[in-house]
Structure formats: structure tokens, C-alpha cells
Design an enzyme around this catalytic site. Structure first.
Site, PDB file in Angstrom:
ATOM      1  N   ASP A  67       0.827  -1.207   0.000  1.00  0.00           N
ATOM      2  CA  ASP A  67       0.000   0.000   0.000  1.00  0.00           C
ATOM      3  C   ASP A  67       0.863   1.260   0.000  1.00  0.00           C
ATOM      4  O   ASP A  67       2.082   1.190   0.214  1.00  0.00           O
ATOM      5  CB  ASP A  67      -0.986  -0.002   1.191  1.00  0.00           C
ATOM      6  N   ASN A 137      -7.842  -1.617  14.069  1.00  0.00           N
ATOM      7  CA  ASN A 137      -9.254  -1.869  13.730  1.00  0.00           C
ATOM      8  C   ASN A 137      -9.397  -3.137  12.884  1.00  0.00           C
ATOM      9  O   ASN A 137     -10.445  -3.371  12.290  1.00  0.00           O
ATOM     10  CB  ASN A 137      -9.842  -0.668  12.980  1.00  0.00           C
ATOM     11  N   HIS A 139      -7.637  -3.824  10.153  1.00  0.00           N
ATOM     12  CA  HIS A 139      -7.391  -3.654   8.717  1.00  0.00           C
ATOM     13  C   HIS A 139      -6.158  -4.449   8.265  1.00  0.00           C
ATOM     14  O   HIS A 139      -5.273  -4.757   9.056  1.00  0.00           O
ATOM     15  CB  HIS A 139      -7.334  -2.181   8.289  1.00  0.00           C
ATOM     16  N   GLU A 144      -9.782  -1.337   4.854  1.00  0.00           N
ATOM     17  CA  GLU A 144     -10.440  -0.955   6.092  1.00  0.00           C
ATOM     18  C   GLU A 144     -11.680  -1.829   6.308  1.00  0.00           C
ATOM     19  O   GLU A 144     -12.118  -2.530   5.386  1.00  0.00           O
ATOM     20  CB  GLU A 144     -10.858   0.525   6.004  1.00  0.00           C
TER      21      GLU A 144
HETATM   22  C1  GLP Z   1      -0.674   0.497   8.553  1.00  0.00           C
HETATM   23  C2  GLP Z   1      -0.419  -0.233   7.204  1.00  0.00           C
HETATM   24  C3  GLP Z   1      -0.561  -1.711   7.354  1.00  0.00           C
HETATM   25  C4  GLP Z   1       0.146  -2.092   8.630  1.00  0.00           C
HETATM   26  C5  GLP Z   1      -0.669  -1.628   9.790  1.00  0.00           C
HETATM   27  C6  GLP Z   1       0.018  -1.776  11.125  1.00  0.00           C
HETATM   28  O1  GLP Z   1      -1.627   1.477   8.483  1.00  0.00           O
HETATM   29  N1  GLP Z   1      -1.219   0.192   6.127  1.00  0.00           N
HETATM   30  O2  GLP Z   1      -0.048  -2.366   6.208  1.00  0.00           O
HETATM   31  O3  GLP Z   1       0.216  -3.483   8.695  1.00  0.00           O
HETATM   32  O4  GLP Z   1      -1.175  -0.343   9.575  1.00  0.00           O
HETATM   33  O5  GLP Z   1       0.918  -0.775  11.369  1.00  0.00           O
HETATM   34  P1  GLP Z   1       1.875  -0.798  12.626  1.00  0.00           P
HETATM   35  O6  GLP Z   1       2.794  -1.945  12.407  1.00  0.00           O
HETATM   36  O7  GLP Z   1       2.566   0.523  12.599  1.00  0.00           O
HETATM   37  O8  GLP Z   1       1.018  -1.013  13.814  1.00  0.00           O
END
Ligand code: GLP
Length: 263
Positions: A67, A137, A139, A144
Site C-alpha cells: 500500500d 481496527n 485492517h 479498512e
Molecule cells: C498500517 C499499514 C498496514 C500495517 C498496519 C500496522 O496502516 N497500512 O499495512 O500493517 O497499519 O501498522 P503498525 O505496524 O505501525 O502497527
């Protein structure tokens, strides 16, 4: 699904890195899907350490990203492109021609761009190992809650929960409202999924994703439909799981239970 609970976060990162390292040694042209986010930083540090100490060779690996934000100022250090350069590419011998990162500001229209990214993955033979984190959440990438299980790479809106969480790291940069993300259907086509989650704030979404009902409300629950999933957790992220003792049993027989391309 294989759930591995390591004693510490550091061990979780090292376990994940050694699985990815084994996959690259077995298949030097591995097609590796990368995840951004704080959770993955230690994994990339451990991969860099393997590159330095064991000469893990990234030169033929094909990289894809999950992403990217839309609407950041150009050259922003908050982009996932910058993240991957900072934590991985700058330190290893990846071939830039093999690095395929989603662009937040593609030329032309976004729908055609997303279709071309899908085609690229397909034409390269599909993703072998997809790294994943999970949002608070539930995702997956930027899919989402209420994303379709069959969704493909596309532009999406970030939820309020996600934008609030991101605001902790964005400081003075305005948190984007939109992103491009591989879809749940796209992710589900990777040969193997390797998900990492650490810390107590991930306990709830992890319990719902792994053991809860399959529901679009928790996009990460889509991994329950996949045949080769390894989830690596620390004890805090595993706290809400019911079948912990079974997972611990699995962890002690890990080498014989692993999906073929991680062995
Ligand atoms: C982000 C990314 C995800 C990631 C997730 C967790 O927003 N888009 O691909 O896995 O949220 O992020 P973090 O590892 O900083 O908790």
C-alpha cells in the site's frame, strides 16, 4: 493456520527474518510482498543483519509493496516508499529493477494504474511470500473494515480510526485521507502469508482476526481462508487467544509444519 508465540518481540522479528531468509535461499528469485508499519521495522533490521552476517542475497528477489498513501508532499519522508528505502533497500543489495512499489501519485488515472499493478504481479508469476501487519481496527494493508474479501488493488479512503492512529507518527504532516492498497483478494492469492503483530494494542484485532468469525468488519479475518498462513506474535498480542496451548504445541514442531516455501 500456524500461530507462533515468541517470548519477546525481538525473537518474533528474528523468527520472521529467518523464515524469509530461508525462503530466499531456497528460491533466490523469490517474489516478496513487503508491509510497512512499525511492526515490520525490526523484521527488516533482522534481514539486514542476515545480509551482513550470512551474505543473504537480495539481488534477484522481486519486491512488491502492499500500500501507499495518496496526497503526500512529493519526496515526503512519511511515504511507504521512503520507509522501505530507509529500513531495507538502503542496506541490502536489492536490484532497483526488481523493486515494484505502489505509487501514491501515479501518472494517468488511478484505476488504470491499479489494474497495471495487478497485471504486473500476475505477469511476474504472483507473490510467493506476503508480509503483513494488522491495524488496530483489524485492517489488512489499507483494506479498512467492510472491504470486500474479493477486493483488488484500488484507491480507498482511510478510516477515522486509522487516521487517528497515524497522527501519532505524522506530527506536522497532515495525515492523508486516501491510499492505494492491494485488495484482500490480491493478498489472498499470495502463496504464503506471514503476519506479524506485537504489543497489547494488537491483542483484540488479532483475537478477532484469527479466532473470530470471518467478517468484513475485520478484514484481517480473511486470512482464515488462506491455506498457508504463519502468524508471529509476542505474548501481549496473543493475550486474547483461546487456543494458545495448541499454538504453543505447534510452535514446538514448527519446522515440520511450515508451508513449503518457508522451510
Ligand atoms: C498500517 C499499514 C498496514 C500495517 C498496519 C500496522 O496502516 N497500512 O499495512 O500493517 O497499519 O501498522 P503498525 O505496524 O505501525 O502497527
Amino acid at each position: 493456520m500456524l500461530v507462533v508465540i515468541t517470548d519477546t518481540i525481538e525473537q518474533g522479528h528474528q523468527t520472521a527474518a529467518s523464515l524469509v531468509g530461508q525462503a530466499i535461499k531456497k528460491n533466490p528469485t523469490l517474489r516478496l510482498g513487503l508491509a510497512a508499519g512499525n511492526t515490520s521495522i525490526g523484521l527488516y533490521q533482522s534481514l539486514v543483519a542476515l545480509h551482513r552476517s550470512m551474505h543473504l542475497d537480495f539481488s534477484a528477489v522481486e519486491f512488491f509493496s502492499l500500500d501507499e498513501f495518496i496526497g503526500l508532499p512529493s519526496g515526503s519522508s512519511m511515504s511507504y516508499e521512503a520507509f522501505f528505502h530507509q529500513h531495507l533497500f538502503r542496506h541490502v543489495n536489492a536490484d532497483p529493477a526488481h523493486v515494484h512499489l505502489l505509487k501514491g501519485e501515479p501518472q494517468g488515472d488511478i484505476i488504470s494504474y491499479c489494474d497495471s499493478y495487478e497485471r504486473l504481479i500476475h505477469d511476474q508469476g504472483g507473490i510467493d511470500v506476503q508480509l503483513l501487519g494488522i491495524g488496530i481496527n483489524g485492517h489488512l494493508a489499507f483494506n479498512e473494515p467492510m472491504s470486500s474479501f474479493r477486493s483488488r488493488t484500488r484507491m480507498c479512503l482511510l478510516s477515522t480510526d486509522t487516521r487517528e492512529k497515524l497522527s501519532q507518527t505524522f506530527n506536522e504532516t497532515k495525515v492523508p485521507e486516501r491510499a492505494v492498497t492491494m485488495g484482500l483478494g490480491t493478498i489472498g492469492e499470495a502463496q504464503t502469508l506471514l503476519m506479524l503483530a506485537f504489543g497489547k494494542e494488537k491483542a483484540k484485532p488479532i483475537a478477532r482476526a484469527i479466532e473470530g468469525p470471518l467478517t468484513a468488519e475485520i478484514p484481517a479475518s480473511s486470512i482464515q481462508l488462506h491455506q498457508n498462513v504463519v502468524v508471529i506474535l509476542d505474548p501481549a498480542a496473543a493475550r486474547g487467544l483461546k487456543y494458545k496451548s495448541y499454538y504453543q504445541q505447534q510452535s514446538s514442531h514448527l519446522s515440520m509444519l511450515l508451508p513449503r516455501n518457508l522451510m
